[in-house]
Design an enzyme around this catalytic site. Structure first.
Site, short mmCIF file in Angstrom:
data_model
loop_
_atom_site.label_atom_id
_atom_site.label_comp_id
_atom_site.label_asym_id
_atom_site.label_seq_id
_atom_site.Cartn_x
_atom_site.Cartn_y
_atom_site.Cartn_z
N ARG A 1 0.85 -1.20 0.00
CA ARG A 1 0.00 0.00 0.00
C ARG A 1 0.89 1.26 0.00
O ARG A 1 1.85 1.36 0.76
CB ARG A 1 -0.89 0.00 1.24
CG ARG A 1 -1.79 1.24 1.39
CD ARG A 1 -1.17 2.29 2.31
NE ARG A 1 -2.10 3.37 2.64
CZ ARG A 1 -1.74 4.49 3.27
NH1 ARG A 1 -0.50 4.68 3.64
NH2 ARG A 1 -2.63 5.43 3.53
N THR B 1 -0.39 15.46 6.40
CA THR B 1 -0.38 14.26 7.24
C THR B 1 -1.85 13.85 7.44
O THR B 1 -2.74 14.69 7.33
CB THR B 1 0.26 14.50 8.62
OG1 THR B 1 -0.50 15.47 9.33
CG2 THR B 1 1.70 14.97 8.52
N GLY B 2 -2.06 12.59 7.73
CA GLY B 2 -3.42 12.13 7.96
C GLY B 2 -3.83 11.09 6.94
O GLY B 2 -2.98 10.49 6.28
#
Ligand code: ASP
Length: 355
Positions: free
Chosen positions: A233, A256-257
């Site tokens: 992934r 980010t996240g």
């Protein structure tokens, strides 16, 4: 036979073209960001909240004349090397097989060049490898085995990136996944303290951007990505335009996240383009979060008020001197360093409260 446009067709063509004009015209008419003269730009570094030491280092080096790209990469190496940071480099949480796979990208404003690696194993500083992809090849993104071979060829040392702490957290995740397998779920009242702190699927990443006195920008994003991901992934971090983007005329943005949400809107590119249209870094960041919110329709990803139930943040550094951190949810902070020192500041929030 010469094709001539009849007057009727010509008028139609003109009308169709002008139908698209208002947006273009608005973008063109937007006042260009006011910029200081060359040599007078405010030296600054910004990063995600885990990057307080990073911005301090990046700012210090840029102020002394180090190239912004070299400075921001050195800055994020602090976290990549840190075994206690479970979201970046050495010590990052592994994929579902217990193998650490790292993603990183860099982008340089003046040359508008970028380099990235994805699903890289056994090398603790993927940001350095990404920088070399940019500097020494005609490619932008190397993945998996190819990225590892490239790192090896450049003399990077291979090492086990899975620390004992990360292994214990991964093992607990595996043991408590399902009632239908042969693993016993460890009793909650007897959990290893390292594990007890990390219920759920922790995320984390560092983005860092810097600008020098001449207004030259550079940025980097590096991560171990979503913990316990399916092997292979790749998140948003190494994708140019998603995990980071810089246009030396305008500014930079990084994230980010939840990478999947960002990937589907290419938010860093979109935010920088919105800055071209005249939006401030903060308004550009909030606008891309609004798009993500609008495009999130899968019930799995919505809270009971119909809003995204995940976290996503952007860090924006404008060439005009403005900067911002923005977040879907609060409380949220980001790190900044400039002549006022290194500090954490509050992000602007799309939605107030916690998701
Ligand atoms: N954006 C990263 C990814 O999706 C993870 C994170 O920042 O938490 O891989």
């Amino acid at each position: 036979m010469t094709k001539r446009l009849s007057r009727r067709k010509f008028l139609h063509a003109t009308v169709s073209l002008s139908a698209g004009l208002p947006l273009l015209a608005r973008l063109k008419a937007a006042p260009p960001p006011v910029r200081p003269a060359q040599g007078n730009f405010p030296v600054r570094a910004i990063a995600s909240a885990n990057g307080l030491k990073a911005v301090q280092l990046a700012y210090g080096r840029i102020a002394k004349g180090t190239d912004p790209l070299a400075a921001v990469v050195a800055a994020v190496n602090i976290l990549e090397d840190d075994p206690d940071d479970l979201s970046v480099g050495y010590g990052g949480l592994p994929n579902e097989d217990g193998v650490v796979e790292l993603d990183a990208a860099v982008m340089d404003g003046p040359s508008h060049r970028a380099g990235a690696v994805a699903a890289l194993r056994n090398i603790k500083n993927p940001s350095q490898v990404a920088k070399l992809v940019m500097e020494t090849t005609d490619h932008v993104l190397l993945v998996g085995e190819g990225a590892l071979r490239f790192a090896r060829a450049n003399g990077f040392k291979e090492q086990e990136l899975l620390t004992q702490k990360a292994r214990k957290i991964w093992l607990y995740w595996k043991q408590s996944l399902s009632e239908k397998d042969d693993w016993f779920t460890p009793p909650d009242d007897d959990l290893d303290p390292d594990v007890a702190k990390f219920f759920g699927r922790p995320t984390g990443t560092i983005h860092c951007a810097g600008m020098n006195r001449d207004g030259d920008l550079a940025c980097v994003t590096t991560t171990s990505g979503l913990s316990f991901k399916i092997p292979g992934r790749v998140g948003d971090s190494p994708i140019i335009g998603a995990g980071l983007y810089v246009d030396n005329e305008l500014g930079s943005c990084g994230s980010t996240g939840r990478g999947e949400a960002n990937l589907q809107d290419l938010c860093s590119f979109a935010a920088v383009e919105l800055m071209r249209g005249g939006l401030s870094p903060k308004d550009a960041g909030l606008e891309v979060l609004r798009r993500v919110s609008r495009h999130t329709t899968d019930p799995r990803l919505l809270n009971d008020q119909g809003r995204p139930n995940f976290g996503l943040k952007f860090y924006l550094l404008g060439k005009s001197g403005d900067y911002a951190g923005v977040s879907l949810w609060g409380p949220a902070q980001f790190a900044v360093a400039d002549r006022k020192g290194a500090r954490l500041e509050d992000c602007a929030l799309l939605h107030s409260g916690d998701n």
